[in-house]
Structures are given as structure tokens and as C-alpha cells.
Design an enzyme around this catalytic site. Structure first.
Site, PDB file in Angstrom:
ATOM      1  N   LYS A  87     -68.207  11.045 -28.373  1.00 22.98           N
ATOM      2  CA  LYS A  87     -68.479  11.193 -26.934  1.00 22.98           C
ATOM      3  C   LYS A  87     -67.371  12.043 -26.315  1.00 22.98           C
ATOM      4  CE  LYS A  87     -70.191   8.065 -23.376  1.00 22.98           C
ATOM      5  NZ  LYS A  87     -70.111   6.689 -22.892  1.00 22.98           N
TER       6      LYS A  87
HETATM    7  C1  E4P Z   1     -72.164   5.360 -20.800  1.00 23.01           C
HETATM    8  O1  E4P Z   1     -72.270   6.210 -21.628  1.00 23.01           O
HETATM    9  C2  E4P Z   1     -71.330   5.499 -19.588  1.00 23.01           C
HETATM   10  O2  E4P Z   1     -69.987   5.616 -19.937  1.00 23.01           O
HETATM   11  C3  E4P Z   1     -71.590   4.317 -18.702  1.00 23.01           C
HETATM   12  O3  E4P Z   1     -72.979   4.122 -18.612  1.00 23.01           O
HETATM   13  C4  E4P Z   1     -70.949   4.410 -17.325  1.00 23.01           C
HETATM   14  O4  E4P Z   1     -71.422   3.329 -16.588  1.00 23.01           O
HETATM   15  P1  E4P Z   1     -70.744   2.848 -15.215  1.00 23.01           P
HETATM   16  O5  E4P Z   1     -70.978   3.892 -14.181  1.00 23.01           O
HETATM   17  O6  E4P Z   1     -71.449   1.568 -14.882  1.00 23.01           O
HETATM   18  O7  E4P Z   1     -69.289   2.637 -15.501  1.00 23.01           O
END
Ligand code: E4P
Length: 217
Positions: A87
């Protein structure tokens, strides 16, 4: 639409996986820190444990922000397990690194995406997944699902192969709207997945059926 769970919590991953509907997992540094994981070896071990629990892509985020560091980290993450997806944040060096990973057969998830323009760049670099953060877009009084619709329509028009992974999901309604918008994947907290089960008429109907079943015994 595929379902990923958006957590590093092993109990929640197991609960979602036991439902039989889980296709993968996404994590981020905040979700990992929430589980109290500290140190390089513990982090690597945690990703390995998740990969052994779920038969699907597991996103593990790099901590670096410059090209060489991202590539080094990504190579180490990818070596943990065949299902690891590196990622990478939507920044200039992130895009360069995604292109490098793509050329070298390492799957990537381009994270922190908030606009169609960013999603076009991620797809051009060869990202396997693009993660628009729809909850955070809503938080800033824009419509996150509209951004998903726009990205899906652009990817279809242009024939981009990058999968649209709707992230930052806050509710069961977000999941329904992302499915409607044509997202390839939704990554959700367990509470939003379980929220899909809920309907008061199901509860009322089941009570009636169980009462009637009892009256026949
Ligand atoms: C996933 O890949 C993201 O990092 C995550 O969904 C972010 O979510 P949040 O906005 O609830 O922190």
C-alpha cells in the site's frame, strides 16, 4: 463486488472470515498501531498471521515517503507472503514506486486518494487497486460515493485495469451505495458488514415464524 475488512484486529478478521464472505484485508499504520503492535519483527509477523488467516489480498502500507525507501520496504513486505499488496500513498514518489512495483510484478494499493485526477494517475502508474477514502470525503462536505462513480466511469471509458477499492467506509449504506456505483471492492469495518444483516421486519418475521413453529410441536 468483493468484500475486504478494514482492520488489523485478528478477532474481527476471524469473525468476518467465518461468515464466508471475506475476500481480503486492508490495514494502515493507524489500524496497526491501534492493535498495540510495535517493532519491525512484530509488524511483519502480524501481516504474516493475517495472510495465513484469510485467503485473499492483504494490504500492508509502507511508512516511507521517498522512492528508494518505498521500494525497499515494499520488497520486504511482498516477501512476507504471496498475498501481500504493497500500500503506497498518493504522492509523487509513491506514483514512481507504484510504476516500479508494477514493472516488477508486485501488486499495489494506491492509498489516500480523494479525487478522480489522483485515481487516473494511480491507474496510469499501474496500481492494482486504488483506494478513494469516501468517509473522509463526506467529512469534508463532498460526496464520496460521487467520486467512486466518477472513477468507475473514467476507468471503464479508458479501459484501465486498476480495481476501485472503496475505502473509509462508515456505514452499511456506504456499502450499498458503493455497490450501486460499481466499485470493484469495498473495504469495511466489521460493524458496517454486520449492519447489512439488520432489518426490523426480518426480526419481526422471524419471531412470528418461530412462535408458529413452536405452536405446531
Ligand atoms: C483503508 O485502506 C483506509 O486506510 C481506511 O479505510 C481509512 O479509513 P478511515 O477514514 O476510517 O480512517
Amino acid at each position: 463486488m468483493k468484500f475486504f475488512i478494514d482492520t488489523a484486529n485478528l478477532a474481527q478478521i476471524k469473525e468476518a472470515n467465518d461468515l464466508g464472505i471475506l475476500d481480503g484485508v486492508t490495514t494502515n499504520p493507524s489500524l496497526m498501531a491501534k492493535e498495540g503492535i510495535k517493532g519491525h519483527d512484530a509488524i511483519m509477523q502480524h501481516y504474516k498471521t493475517i495472510c495465513e488467516m484469510v485467503d485473499g489480498p492483504v494490504s500492508a502500507e509502507v511508512f516511507g515517503t521517498e522512492f528508494a525507501g518505498i521500494v525497499e520496504e515494499g520488497k520486504k513486505l511482498a516477501a512476507i507472503h504471496k498475498n501481500i499488496v504493497v500500500k503506497v500513498p498518493m504522492i509523487k514518489d509513491g506514483i514512481k514506486a507504484i510504476k516500479w512495483f508494477s514493472d516488477n510484478g508486485i501488486p499495489t494499493n494506491c492509498t489516500l486518494v480523494f479525487s478522480a485526477g489522483q485515481a487516473i494517475l494511480a491507474a496510469k502508474a499501474g496500481a492494482t487497486y486504488v483506494s478513494p477514502f469516501i468517509g473522509r470525503i463526506d467529512d469534508s462536505s463532498w460526496d464520496g460515493v460521487q467520486v467512486i462513480e466518477q472513477i468507475v466511469s473514467i476507468y471503464n471509458a479508458q479501459g484501465f485495469m486498476t480495481e476501485v477499492l472503496a475505502a473509509s467506509i462508515r456505514s452499511p449504506l456506504h456499502i450499498v451505495r458503493c455497490a450501486e456505483a460499481g466499485a470493484d471492492i469495498c473495504t469495511c469495518p466489521l460493524s458496517s458488514i454486520l449492519g447489512l444483516l439488520k432489518h426490523p421486519l426480518t426480526d419481526l418475521g422471524l419471531k412470528q415464524f418461530l412462535d408458529d413453529a413452536k405452536s405446531m410441536q
